[in-house]
Design a protein around this motif. Structure first.
Motif, PDB file in Angstrom:
ATOM      1  N   HIS A 117       0.839  -0.468  -0.039  1.00 54.31           N
ATOM      2  CA  HIS A 117      -0.353  -0.091   0.052  1.00 54.31           C
ATOM      3  C   HIS A 117       1.147   1.351   0.187  1.00 54.31           C
ATOM      4  CE1 HIS A 117      -3.320  -3.245   1.065  1.00 54.31           C
ATOM      5  NE2 HIS A 117      -4.096  -2.421   0.467  1.00 54.31           N
ATOM      6  N   ALA A 118       1.776   0.985   1.031  1.00 53.61           N
ATOM      7  CA  ALA A 118       2.664   2.753   1.050  1.00 53.61           C
ATOM      8  C   ALA A 118       4.232   1.728   1.477  1.00 53.61           C
ATOM      9  CB  ALA A 118       2.382   3.204   1.819  1.00 53.61           C
ATOM     10  N   LEU A 119       4.590   3.030   0.877  1.00 50.39           N
ATOM     11  CA  LEU A 119       6.429   2.543   1.411  1.00 50.39           C
ATOM     12  C   LEU A 119       7.028   4.079   1.795  1.00 50.39           C
ATOM     13  CD1 LEU A 119       9.761   1.758   0.491  1.00 50.39           C
ATOM     14  CD2 LEU A 119       9.380   3.673  -1.633  1.00 50.39           C
ATOM     15  N   ILE A 120       7.192   3.805   3.153  1.00 55.67           N
ATOM     16  CA  ILE A 120       8.285   5.183   3.583  1.00 55.67           C
ATOM     17  C   ILE A 120      10.113   4.887   3.859  1.00 55.67           C
ATOM     18  CG2 ILE A 120       8.941   6.206   5.808  1.00 55.67           C
ATOM     19  CD1 ILE A 120       6.007   4.813   6.659  1.00 55.67           C
ATOM     20  N   ARG A 121       9.876   6.090   2.573  1.00 55.90           N
ATOM     21  CA  ARG A 121      11.648   6.118   2.249  1.00 55.90           C
ATOM     22  C   ARG A 121      12.560   6.949   3.907  1.00 55.90           C
ATOM     23  NH1 ARG A 121      13.786   4.732  -2.900  1.00 55.90           N
ATOM     24  NH2 ARG A 121      12.273   4.715  -4.618  1.00 55.90           N
ATOM     25  N   ARG A 122      13.922   6.273   3.335  1.00 54.05           N
ATOM     26  CA  ARG A 122      14.549   7.082   4.336  1.00 54.05           C
ATOM     27  C   ARG A 122      14.458   8.493   4.691  1.00 54.05           C
ATOM     28  NH1 ARG A 122      16.962   2.453   6.578  1.00 54.05           N
ATOM     29  NH2 ARG A 122      18.799   3.393   7.337  1.00 54.05           N
ATOM     30  N   ASP A 123      14.356   9.303   3.880  1.00 54.29           N
ATOM     31  CA  ASP A 123      13.718  10.395   4.890  1.00 54.29           C
ATOM     32  C   ASP A 123      12.712  10.923   5.417  1.00 54.29           C
ATOM     33  OD1 ASP A 123      12.184  10.676   2.277  1.00 54.29           O
ATOM     34  OD2 ASP A 123      12.790  12.300   1.323  1.00 54.29           O
ATOM     35  N   GLY A 124      11.656   9.510   5.712  1.00 50.78           N
ATOM     36  CA  GLY A 124      10.235  10.023   5.711  1.00 50.78           C
ATOM     37  C   GLY A 124       9.602  10.852   4.887  1.00 50.78           C
ATOM     38  N   SER A 125       9.055  10.511   3.692  1.00 44.15           N
ATOM     39  CA  SER A 125       8.778  11.169   2.614  1.00 44.15           C
ATOM     40  C   SER A 125       7.766   9.044   2.449  1.00 44.15           C
ATOM     41  CB  SER A 125       9.421  11.478   0.998  1.00 44.15           C
ATOM     42  OG  SER A 125       9.979  10.687   0.866  1.00 44.15           O
ATOM     43  N   VAL A 126       6.752   9.452   1.791  1.00 37.59           N
ATOM     44  CA  VAL A 126       5.333   8.296   1.732  1.00 37.59           C
ATOM     45  C   VAL A 126       5.052   8.748   0.427  1.00 37.59           C
ATOM     46  CG1 VAL A 126       3.317   7.593   2.531  1.00 37.59           C
ATOM     47  CG2 VAL A 126       4.868   8.477   4.310  1.00 37.59           C
ATOM     48  N   THR A 127       5.331   6.856   0.193  1.00 38.46           N
ATOM     49  CA  THR A 127       4.391   7.151  -1.356  1.00 38.46           C
ATOM     50  C   THR A 127       3.115   6.186  -1.450  1.00 38.46           C
ATOM     51  OG1 THR A 127       7.246   7.210  -2.455  1.00 38.46           O
ATOM     52  CG2 THR A 127       5.278   6.579  -4.300  1.00 38.46           C
ATOM     53  N   GLN A 128       2.356   6.323  -2.227  1.00 35.61           N
ATOM     54  CA  GLN A 128       1.574   5.217  -2.050  1.00 35.61           C
ATOM     55  C   GLN A 128       1.832   4.582  -3.494  1.00 35.61           C
ATOM     56  OE1 GLN A 128      -2.333   6.690  -0.276  1.00 35.61           O
ATOM     57  NE2 GLN A 128      -3.131   4.661  -0.197  1.00 35.61           N
ATOM     58  N   TYR A 129       1.144   2.940  -3.563  1.00 39.47           N
ATOM     59  CA  TYR A 129       0.636   2.732  -4.844  1.00 39.47           C
ATOM     60  C   TYR A 129      -0.520   2.042  -4.733  1.00 39.47           C
ATOM     61  CZ  TYR A 129       5.592   2.623  -4.598  1.00 39.47           C
ATOM     62  OH  TYR A 129       7.071   2.926  -3.963  1.00 39.47           O
ATOM     63  N   GLY A 189      14.470   0.315   3.396  1.00 38.68           N
ATOM     64  CA  GLY A 189      16.059  -0.215   4.723  1.00 38.68           C
ATOM     65  C   GLY A 189      16.191  -1.975   4.090  1.00 38.68           C
ATOM     66  N   THR A 190      17.029  -2.196   5.438  1.00 30.09           N
ATOM     67  CA  THR A 190      17.680  -4.349   5.590  1.00 30.09           C
ATOM     68  C   THR A 190      17.030  -4.244   6.986  1.00 30.09           C
ATOM     69  OG1 THR A 190      19.966  -3.233   5.954  1.00 30.09           O
ATOM     70  CG2 THR A 190      19.611  -2.587   3.890  1.00 30.09           C
ATOM     71  N   GLU A 191      17.265  -5.326   6.793  1.00 33.67           N
ATOM     72  CA  GLU A 191      17.233  -6.107   8.238  1.00 33.67           C
ATOM     73  C   GLU A 191      18.252  -5.480   8.933  1.00 33.67           C
ATOM     74  OE1 GLU A 191      16.592  -9.983   6.868  1.00 33.67           O
ATOM     75  OE2 GLU A 191      14.856  -9.484   6.197  1.00 33.67           O
ATOM     76  N   THR A 192      19.252  -4.975   9.293  1.00 31.89           N
ATOM     77  CA  THR A 192      20.343  -5.289   9.541  1.00 31.89           C
ATOM     78  C   THR A 192      20.624  -3.671   9.742  1.00 31.89           C
ATOM     79  OG1 THR A 192      21.940  -5.349   7.818  1.00 31.89           O
ATOM     80  CG2 THR A 192      21.832  -7.589   8.984  1.00 31.89           C
ATOM     81  N   GLU A 193      20.479  -3.071   9.473  1.00 23.37           N
ATOM     82  CA  GLU A 193      21.001  -1.447   9.211  1.00 23.37           C
ATOM     83  C   GLU A 193      19.192  -0.562  10.243  1.00 23.37           C
ATOM     84  OE1 GLU A 193      22.597   1.214   5.989  1.00 23.37           O
ATOM     85  OE2 GLU A 193      22.199  -0.746   4.585  1.00 23.37           O
ATOM     86  N   PRO A 194      20.205   0.424  11.614  1.00 16.39           N
ATOM     87  CA  PRO A 194      18.940   0.986  11.348  1.00 16.39           C
ATOM     88  C   PRO A 194      17.811   1.242  10.897  1.00 16.39           C
ATOM     89  CG  PRO A 194      20.929   0.569  12.634  1.00 16.39           C
ATOM     90  CD  PRO A 194      20.894   0.742  11.768  1.00 16.39           C
ATOM     91  N   PHE A 211      14.624  -3.031  13.856  1.00 15.80           N
ATOM     92  CA  PHE A 211      13.289  -2.294  13.656  1.00 15.80           C
ATOM     93  C   PHE A 211      12.743  -2.400  15.172  1.00 15.80           C
ATOM     94  CE2 PHE A 211       8.736  -1.849  14.369  1.00 15.80           C
ATOM     95  CZ  PHE A 211       8.708  -0.201  12.822  1.00 15.80           C
ATOM     96  N   ASP A 212      13.111  -1.183  15.752  1.00 17.46           N
ATOM     97  CA  ASP A 212      12.632  -1.134  17.126  1.00 17.46           C
ATOM     98  C   ASP A 212      11.157  -0.604  17.366  1.00 17.46           C
ATOM     99  OD1 ASP A 212      12.431   0.533  19.595  1.00 17.46           O
ATOM    100  OD2 ASP A 212      13.464   2.152  18.944  1.00 17.46           O
ATOM    101  N   TRP A 213      10.831  -2.259  17.182  1.00 18.30           N
ATOM    102  CA  TRP A 213       9.501  -2.006  18.127  1.00 18.30           C
ATOM    103  C   TRP A 213       8.511  -1.641  19.023  1.00 18.30           C
ATOM    104  CZ3 TRP A 213       4.824  -3.897  15.233  1.00 18.30           C
ATOM    105  CH2 TRP A 213       5.863  -4.485  14.219  1.00 18.30           C
ATOM    106  N   ALA A 214       9.345  -1.205  20.128  1.00 19.75           N
ATOM    107  CA  ALA A 214       9.154  -0.553  21.824  1.00 19.75           C
ATOM    108  C   ALA A 214       9.434   0.643  21.196  1.00 19.75           C
ATOM    109  CB  ALA A 214      10.319  -1.186  22.657  1.00 19.75           C
ATOM    110  N   GLY A 215       9.962   1.061  20.525  1.00 18.54           N
ATOM    111  CA  GLY A 215      10.368   2.845  20.297  1.00 18.54           C
ATOM    112  C   GLY A 215       9.220   3.219  19.388  1.00 18.54           C
ATOM    113  N   PHE A 216       8.621   2.692  18.565  1.00 15.13           N
ATOM    114  CA  PHE A 216       7.957   2.716  17.689  1.00 15.13           C
ATOM    115  C   PHE A 216       6.812   2.730  18.066  1.00 15.13           C
ATOM    116  CE2 PHE A 216       4.171   0.737  14.969  1.00 15.13           C
ATOM    117  CZ  PHE A 216       3.931   1.631  14.493  1.00 15.13           C
TER     118      PHE A 216
END
Length: 196
Positions: A82-94, A126-131, A177-182
Motif C-alpha cells: 500500500h505504501a513505502l516510507i523512504r529513508r527521509d520519511g517521505s511516503v509513496t502510496q501504490y 531499509g534492510t534487516e540489519t541497518e537501523p 526495527f525498534d518495535w518498542a520505540g515505534f
C-alpha cells in the motif's frame, strides 16, 4: 512534498499528503470492511542500496531485468504494498487502502490465512540489519495512527512484521526495527489527536 503531516485519507482510500504511483498489482478485498491488520515490511533495491527508481518500478512491473544482476530474479514478480516510507520519511502510496495489495504472500495471523485479504502493507526502505531512520519511525507512527482512526477493526495490537505472519519464510523488518520505540511513538500520536 510527500512528507507526512497530519494525515488525511480520501474517500477512495488515498493519502492526501503522499506521492502517488498507482500499481496494477492489486484487486478487490473479499470483504472491504475487514481491514484489521497492518504489516510492516522492509525493502531495498538493489539490496542494501537506497534511493533510485527501482522500488516504484518493481511495484509497477517495469523493473528492467538487466538494470542490476539482482533484478534478473525479481523483475517478473507481481507485487505491491500500500505504501513505502523512504529513508527521509517521505511516503509513496501504490494501492488505495480499500484494495488488496499483494505484499504478504503465504501468510497467517492469529489463525487466519491469506493476510493480504484483511491487511495493509507498509514497506520501509531499509534492510534487516541497518537501523531505520527517525523520520521513518515518525512517518510510520503518523500513518499507523491515521489508519487506526480510519478503520475500526485496526488496533494498536494488530500491527505485525512480515516475519510474524510468514515465519520461516520472511525475516523482515528484522532485528533492526525498534518495535518498542515505534509503539511508544504511535501511542504519542494517538494521544495527540485522540480528541480530533
Amino acid at each position: 512534498m510527500g512528507h507526512m503531516e497530519p494525515v488525511d485519507i480520501s474517500g477512495d482510500g488515498w493519502l492526501a499528503a503522499a506521492r502517488r504511483v498507482s500499481s496494477p498489482n492489486c484487486d478487490a478485498r473479499p470483504d472491504p470492511a475487514d481491514i484489521s491488520l497492518i504489516v510492516v515490511h522492509c525493502i531495498s533495491l538493489p539490496p542494501g542500496e537506497f534511493g533510485g527508481p527501482w522500488i516504484d518500478q518493481l511495484f509497477t512491473n517495469s523493473l528492467p531485468a538487466n538494470g542490476h544482476p539482482y533484478f534478473a530474479d525479481v523483475h517478473h514478480l507481481k507485487v505491491s504494498a500500500h505504501a513505502l516510507i523512504r529513508r527521509d520519511g517521505s511516503v509513496t502510496q501504490y494501492v488505495p487502502f480499500q484494495q488488496r495489495a499483494w505484499h504478504a504472500g503465504v501468510s497467517r495471523y492469529q489463525g487466519r490465512e491469506r493476510c493480504n485479504d484483511f491487511s495493509i502493507g507498509i514497506e520501509l526502505e531499509g534492510t534487516e540489519t541497518e537501523p531505520y531512520t527517525a523520520p521513518q519511525y515518525t512517518a510510520l507512527a503518523m500513518l499507523a495512527a491515521c489508519l487506526l482512526r480510519r478503520y475500526p477493526a485496526l488496533t494498536q495490537e494488530r500491527i505485525a512484521g512480515h516475519s510474524d505472519i510468514a515465519p520461516g519464510r520472511k525475516t523482515d523488518p528484522g532485528d533492526s526495527f525498534d518495535w518498542a520505540g515505534f509503539r511508544r511513538l504511535l501511542r504519542e500520536k494517538l494521544a495527540d489527536n485522540g480528541s480530533a
